[in-house]
Design an enzyme around this catalytic site. Structure first.
Site, short mmCIF file in Angstrom:
data_model
loop_
_atom_site.label_atom_id
_atom_site.label_comp_id
_atom_site.label_asym_id
_atom_site.label_seq_id
_atom_site.Cartn_x
_atom_site.Cartn_y
_atom_site.Cartn_z
N LYS A 13 0.84 -1.21 0.00
CA LYS A 13 0.00 0.00 0.00
C LYS A 13 0.87 1.26 0.00
O LYS A 13 0.67 2.16 -0.81
CB LYS A 13 -0.93 0.02 1.24
CG LYS A 13 -1.82 -1.19 1.37
CD LYS A 13 -2.72 -1.12 2.59
CE LYS A 13 -1.99 -1.12 3.93
NZ LYS A 13 -1.30 -2.37 4.27
N ARG A 88 -9.79 0.48 8.97
CA ARG A 88 -9.34 -0.87 9.32
C ARG A 88 -10.36 -1.62 10.15
O ARG A 88 -10.10 -2.76 10.53
CB ARG A 88 -8.06 -0.75 10.14
CG ARG A 88 -6.80 -0.84 9.32
CD ARG A 88 -5.68 -0.53 10.28
NE ARG A 88 -4.50 -1.27 10.03
CZ ARG A 88 -3.42 -0.78 9.45
NH1 ARG A 88 -3.41 0.44 8.98
NH2 ARG A 88 -2.35 -1.52 9.33
N ARG A 127 12.08 -5.33 4.91
CA ARG A 127 11.82 -3.91 4.61
C ARG A 127 12.76 -3.00 5.39
O ARG A 127 13.03 -3.20 6.57
CB ARG A 127 10.37 -3.57 4.97
CG ARG A 127 10.09 -2.08 4.88
CD ARG A 127 8.64 -1.75 4.88
NE ARG A 127 7.96 -2.15 6.10
CZ ARG A 127 6.65 -1.99 6.30
NH1 ARG A 127 5.91 -1.45 5.35
NH2 ARG A 127 6.11 -2.37 7.42
N ARG A 159 11.53 -1.01 10.90
CA ARG A 159 10.44 -0.61 11.80
C ARG A 159 10.39 -1.53 13.00
O ARG A 159 10.65 -2.73 12.88
CB ARG A 159 9.10 -0.67 11.03
CG ARG A 159 8.62 0.68 10.59
CD ARG A 159 7.49 0.62 9.62
NE ARG A 159 6.31 -0.08 10.08
CZ ARG A 159 5.15 -0.12 9.41
NH1 ARG A 159 5.04 0.51 8.26
NH2 ARG A 159 4.12 -0.78 9.87
N ARG A 170 0.12 -8.74 13.52
CA ARG A 170 -0.53 -7.76 12.62
C ARG A 170 -1.40 -8.47 11.59
O ARG A 170 -2.49 -8.00 11.27
CB ARG A 170 0.55 -6.91 11.92
CG ARG A 170 1.17 -5.90 12.87
CD ARG A 170 2.52 -5.40 12.40
NE ARG A 170 2.51 -4.74 11.13
CZ ARG A 170 3.58 -4.60 10.35
NH1 ARG A 170 4.75 -5.11 10.72
NH2 ARG A 170 3.48 -3.96 9.21
P1 AP5 Z 1 4.88 -1.57 1.85
O1 AP5 Z 1 4.47 -0.81 0.65
O2 AP5 Z 1 5.67 -0.86 2.87
O3 AP5 Z 1 3.61 -2.32 2.47
P2 AP5 Z 1 2.33 -1.76 3.20
O4 AP5 Z 1 1.15 -2.44 2.60
O5 AP5 Z 1 2.32 -0.26 3.20
O6 AP5 Z 1 2.58 -2.36 4.63
P3 AP5 Z 1 2.61 -1.71 6.09
O7 AP5 Z 1 3.37 -2.68 6.95
O8 AP5 Z 1 3.09 -0.31 6.08
O9 AP5 Z 1 1.12 -1.78 6.41
P4 AP5 Z 1 0.50 -1.89 7.76
O10 AP5 Z 1 -0.92 -1.83 7.35
O11 AP5 Z 1 0.88 -3.03 8.62
O12 AP5 Z 1 1.16 -0.69 8.57
P5 AP5 Z 1 0.69 0.78 8.89
O13 AP5 Z 1 1.87 1.62 8.82
O14 AP5 Z 1 -0.52 1.14 8.14
O15 AP5 Z 1 5.70 -2.86 1.34
C1 AP5 Z 1 6.27 -3.76 2.25
C2 AP5 Z 1 7.64 -4.23 1.73
O16 AP5 Z 1 7.46 -4.99 0.53
C3 AP5 Z 1 8.60 -3.09 1.39
O17 AP5 Z 1 9.90 -3.49 1.72
C4 AP5 Z 1 8.46 -2.96 -0.15
O18 AP5 Z 1 9.66 -2.49 -0.76
C5 AP5 Z 1 8.15 -4.39 -0.56
N1 AP5 Z 1 7.24 -4.46 -1.70
C6 AP5 Z 1 6.15 -3.66 -1.95
N2 AP5 Z 1 5.52 -4.06 -3.09
C7 AP5 Z 1 6.22 -5.15 -3.55
C8 AP5 Z 1 6.08 -6.01 -4.70
N3 AP5 Z 1 5.09 -5.84 -5.58
N4 AP5 Z 1 6.97 -7.02 -4.85
C9 AP5 Z 1 7.97 -7.19 -3.95
N5 AP5 Z 1 8.17 -6.40 -2.87
C10 AP5 Z 1 7.31 -5.39 -2.67
O19 AP5 Z 1 0.22 0.59 10.44
C11 AP5 Z 1 1.15 0.32 11.45
C12 AP5 Z 1 0.43 0.23 12.77
O20 AP5 Z 1 -0.22 1.49 13.06
C13 AP5 Z 1 -0.71 -0.80 12.85
O21 AP5 Z 1 -0.24 -2.10 13.19
C14 AP5 Z 1 -1.61 -0.19 13.94
O22 AP5 Z 1 -1.09 -0.45 15.24
C15 AP5 Z 1 -1.49 1.30 13.67
N6 AP5 Z 1 -2.53 1.81 12.75
C16 AP5 Z 1 -2.35 2.39 11.54
N7 AP5 Z 1 -3.52 2.71 10.97
C17 AP5 Z 1 -4.49 2.31 11.85
C18 AP5 Z 1 -5.90 2.33 11.81
N8 AP5 Z 1 -6.60 2.85 10.76
N9 AP5 Z 1 -6.56 1.83 12.88
C19 AP5 Z 1 -5.92 1.33 13.96
N10 AP5 Z 1 -4.58 1.27 14.04
C20 AP5 Z 1 -3.86 1.75 12.99
#
Ligand code: AP5
Ligand code: ZN
Length: 215
Positions: A13, A88, A127, A159, A170
């Protein structure tokens, strides 16, 4: 263009949202990035959120709903928005509908990026992030110089929640609380499935093919 990028942790994402925001000139709103910036700055919000994030649990709905309401009513969102990591839970999705109704910016599409669990774990374990917002993967998207950001030259880091046990938690939180939103948006006829398993550039062009119709 009013869009949600949806999918499990590691689906891509953030990677896609950064490029899409440049390509379509709309703000990328990542609740994860907003929370991490608050943790880094030691704000009250950051102190409240940190424990949940470190355990791989969702931060309480009322906190997130407040964040997203403030952000979506900023001026730059008049051009549209690209939400990443929100909503979410069902209460977050219901609150979002209310906010979007008030600001008259209804959601046009929810892109569900689909990737198998084991691939997600491999992606998150490898990552590396930079404070400037860039993110890399040791194998799939490496920086030119190991451990150093291509864009700003700063040192990369992992991270706190990209440890295997936290990643598994997660994924559990996603399955229990977030995945039901696939049906929620399917019923509203705005869900579009994207195969997230291919290379980063291919996924990007698949997404653009869908989003070009909302330009
Ligand atoms: P990346 O693009 O970083 O993946 P992502 O989908 O953004 O994953 P996140 O881990 O950031 O999502 P998340 O939902 O767990 O975390 P968030 O920050 O929202 O890609 C991942 C890796 O793969 C990278 O190394 C990239 O280079 C590689 N990659 C990408 N595409 C690829 C491809 N096609 N092929 C190969 N490699 C690829 O949330 C973190 C925390 O915040 C949550 O756990 C929660 O505690 C809190 N939080 C955030 N939002 C909320 C909410 N709305 N409600 C409640 N808690 C929340
Ligand atoms: Zn950087």
């Amino acid at each position: 263009m009013n869009v949600v990028l949806f999918g499990p942790p590691g689906a891509g994402k953030g990677t896609q949202a950064k490029e899409l925001a440049k390509h379509y000139q709309i703000p990328h709103i990542s609740t994860g990035d907003i929370l991490r910036a608050n943790v880094r700055d030691g704000t009250e919000l950051g102190r409240e959120a940190k424990g949940y994030m470190d355990r791989g649990e969702l931060v309480p709905d009322e906190v997130l709903i407040g964040i997203i309401k403030n952000r979506l009513t900023e001026d730059d969102c008049k051009a549209g928005y690209l939400l990443d990591g929100y909503p979410r839970t069902t209460p977050q999705a219901d609150a979002l509908s209310g906010i979007l109704y008030e600001i008259n910016m209804p959601l046009e599409a929810v892109l569900n990026i689909d990737v198998a669990d084991e691939e997600l774990v491999i992606r998150l374990c490898g990552r590396f992030m930079c404070n400037c917002g860039e993110s890399y993967h040791i194998k799939f998207n490496p920086p030119e110089k190991e451990g150093v950001c291509d864009s700003c030259g700063a040192e990369l880091y992992q991270r706190d929640d990209d440890k295997e046990d936290v990643i598994r938690q997660r994924l559990e939180s996603y399955k229990e609380k977030t995945q039901p939103l696939i049906d929620y948006y399917n019923e509203k006829n705005i869900l579009v499935n994207i195969d997230g398993a291919g290379e980063i550039d291919r996924v990007f062009s698949d997404i653009c093919e869908v989003l070009d119709q909302y330009k």
